[in-house]
Design a protein around this motif. Sequence first.
Motif, mmCIF file in Angstrom:
data_model
loop_
_atom_site.group_PDB
_atom_site.id
_atom_site.type_symbol
_atom_site.label_atom_id
_atom_site.label_comp_id
_atom_site.label_asym_id
_atom_site.label_seq_id
_atom_site.Cartn_x
_atom_site.Cartn_y
_atom_site.Cartn_z
ATOM 1 N N GLY A 1 0.797 -1.219 0.000
ATOM 2 C CA GLY A 1 0.000 0.000 0.000
ATOM 3 C C GLY A 1 0.827 1.265 0.000
ATOM 4 N N GLY A 2 2.146 1.133 -0.004
ATOM 5 C CA GLY A 2 3.021 2.299 -0.004
ATOM 6 C C GLY A 2 3.224 2.855 -1.403
ATOM 7 N N SER A 3 3.985 3.922 -1.499
ATOM 8 C CA SER A 3 4.217 4.569 -2.790
ATOM 9 C C SER A 3 5.658 5.026 -2.922
ATOM 10 N N ILE A 4 6.081 5.149 -4.170
ATOM 11 C CA ILE A 4 7.408 5.650 -4.512
ATOM 12 C C ILE A 4 7.234 6.992 -5.200
ATOM 13 N N ILE A 5 7.954 8.001 -4.721
ATOM 14 C CA ILE A 5 7.852 9.347 -5.296
ATOM 15 C C ILE A 5 9.199 9.734 -5.876
ATOM 16 N N VAL A 6 9.196 10.051 -7.177
ATOM 17 C CA VAL A 6 10.412 10.490 -7.862
ATOM 18 C C VAL A 6 10.167 11.885 -8.418
ATOM 19 N N LYS B 1 20.489 27.706 -9.235
ATOM 20 C CA LYS B 1 19.609 27.256 -8.168
ATOM 21 C C LYS B 1 18.544 26.329 -8.737
ATOM 22 N N GLY B 2 18.724 25.053 -8.490
ATOM 23 C CA GLY B 2 17.785 24.079 -9.009
ATOM 24 C C GLY B 2 16.399 24.198 -8.414
ATOM 25 N N GLU B 3 16.311 24.726 -7.174
ATOM 26 C CA GLU B 3 14.999 24.833 -6.529
ATOM 27 C C GLU B 3 14.106 25.861 -7.217
ATOM 28 N N ASP B 4 14.674 26.702 -8.092
ATOM 29 C CA ASP B 4 13.870 27.691 -8.814
ATOM 30 C C ASP B 4 13.375 27.168 -10.159
ATOM 31 N N ARG B 5 13.835 26.006 -10.559
ATOM 32 C CA ARG B 5 13.441 25.456 -11.857
ATOM 33 C C ARG B 5 12.147 24.659 -11.722
ATOM 34 N N PRO B 6 11.281 24.689 -12.733
ATOM 35 C CA PRO B 6 10.041 23.899 -12.689
ATOM 36 C C PRO B 6 10.358 22.409 -12.573
ATOM 37 N N ALA B 7 9.685 21.746 -11.664
ATOM 38 C CA ALA B 7 9.917 20.316 -11.435
ATOM 39 C C ALA B 7 8.581 19.639 -11.160
ATOM 40 N N ARG B 8 8.577 18.325 -11.303
ATOM 41 C CA ARG B 8 7.346 17.547 -11.118
ATOM 42 C C ARG B 8 7.655 16.270 -10.360
ATOM 43 N N SER B 9 6.737 15.908 -9.461
ATOM 44 C CA SER B 9 6.867 14.671 -8.691
ATOM 45 C C SER B 9 5.899 13.630 -9.235
ATOM 46 N N TYR B 10 6.374 12.391 -9.338
ATOM 47 C CA TYR B 10 5.592 11.280 -9.864
ATOM 48 C C TYR B 10 5.406 10.244 -8.763
ATOM 49 N N VAL B 11 4.154 9.895 -8.503
ATOM 50 C CA VAL B 11 3.817 8.956 -7.429
ATOM 51 C C VAL B 11 3.441 7.621 -8.052
ATOM 52 N N PHE B 12 4.193 6.579 -7.691
ATOM 53 C CA PHE B 12 3.961 5.239 -8.234
ATOM 54 C C PHE B 12 3.506 4.288 -7.134
ATOM 55 N N MET B 13 2.659 3.342 -7.528
ATOM 56 C CA MET B 13 2.253 2.250 -6.655
ATOM 57 C C MET B 13 2.350 0.936 -7.428
ATOM 58 N N ARG B 14 2.315 -0.171 -6.708
ATOM 59 C CA ARG B 14 2.302 -1.465 -7.377
ATOM 60 C C ARG B 14 1.075 -1.579 -8.286
ATOM 61 N N LYS B 15 1.247 -2.198 -9.437
ATOM 62 C CA LYS B 15 0.160 -2.291 -10.402
ATOM 63 C C LYS B 15 -1.061 -2.974 -9.813
ATOM 64 N N GLU B 16 -0.845 -4.097 -9.104
ATOM 65 C CA GLU B 16 -1.977 -4.839 -8.564
ATOM 66 C C GLU B 16 -2.724 -4.035 -7.507
ATOM 67 N N GLU B 17 -1.984 -3.232 -6.740
ATOM 68 C CA GLU B 17 -2.634 -2.413 -5.720
ATOM 69 C C GLU B 17 -3.419 -1.263 -6.357
ATOM 70 N N MET B 18 -2.894 -0.720 -7.439
ATOM 71 C CA MET B 18 -3.622 0.310 -8.159
ATOM 72 C C MET B 18 -4.892 -0.262 -8.776
ATOM 73 N N GLN B 19 -4.816 -1.494 -9.288
ATOM 74 C CA GLN B 19 -5.989 -2.130 -9.863
ATOM 75 C C GLN B 19 -7.057 -2.373 -8.798
ATOM 76 N N ASP B 20 -6.616 -2.784 -7.621
ATOM 77 C CA ASP B 20 -7.564 -2.984 -6.516
ATOM 78 C C ASP B 20 -8.262 -1.669 -6.159
ATOM 79 N N GLN B 21 -7.496 -0.586 -6.119
ATOM 80 C CA GLN B 21 -8.090 0.717 -5.822
ATOM 81 C C GLN B 21 -9.110 1.120 -6.881
ATOM 82 N N THR B 22 -8.766 0.876 -8.154
ATOM 83 C CA THR B 22 -9.676 1.219 -9.238
ATOM 84 C C THR B 22 -10.960 0.413 -9.143
#
Length: 336
Positions: free
Chosen positions: A232-237, A296-317
């Motif tokens: 049920g956890g997630s990976i954020i990149v 200064k990298g903190e001033d550049r536009p950036a995006r975070s991507y949240v991933f979960m296990r496929k089977e857990e995402m399917q269960d949520q759906t």
Amino acid sequence: MAKRRKLQHPKAPQRPAARPQQKDHGPSKKKPLQPAKKQQHRQQQHDEPVIPFSPNDRILLVGEADLSFAASIIQHHRCTNVTATVLEKDHAELVEKYPAVDTNIAVVNRRPDADAPPTSPSHGAESAAGKDGQSDVDEAAEDSSANYDSEDDSQAEKPRPVAVNNKLVYNVDATKFPSSIARTPHDRIIFNFPHVGGKSTDVNRQVRYNQELLVSFFQRALASPAAPLARGGSIIVTLFESEPYTLWNIRDLGRHAGLQLERSFRFQAAAYPGYHHARTFGVVRNKKGEESSGWKGEDRPARSYVFMRKEEMQDQTNKKKRKRGGDDSSSDEDDD
């Protein structure tokens, strides 16, 4: 005899024709203020930063470099179970690359016991190449507590003690988590701005090297039987929203490793006071050896991507579909 002229009276001004009365069809269906409200609400959602963790989550930070992100979520978001890892093998190598890191190390290693003597920068940290168990400071931290004073102690009850188990671990490769980390399941695994460093000046090779890094990182986070990512956890990149980072195709990399994108959102560095983007190879210096502050990298536009296990995402759906009576819903969404 002359004829008398008739006196002509000036014509009275004509009244404008009365407009035909319109029938009252009830209240108008159009609500001109509603779109503005919706736009304002969406703008507020757009401006408000997304924090993808809670203070009580078991958080694993990978490739923390100068530890400014770790220090910020501990100080300002009150996270109490943070394992911050760095690639550098020891304290000496870390300080050489990031001279101001000691301040952040002190925050990570700080314990709520005000009577305890201050710890040295390297105290309480462990190396992945060393013992698998926790250090003495980490074991003692389970019995530590943090009491936050209320405005009126006579009327308000003091909150329950909060166990603090933040720690720093050296010599951790993102593709080879040691057993001391892998055996503990984490609710959130966060890898901000991963990069292999200057292995090649060729863009295509750099893209491929970083893709290999991320795929190996994903696979190791899901490896059995001791997977660092809890059920049920997630990976954020987090990546910059520009080339060559957009060429990495991080969504496809996640799918290849058995993950599915839950959502993505703008990374706002201002949500983490004290955070500064640190480069993989350390502090940038000019020809005189002075520290450069132009990038200064903190001033550049950036995006975070949240991933979960496929089977857990399917269960949520499936659960959402059953709850909504079979309505189809997409989980692969972006938040502006």
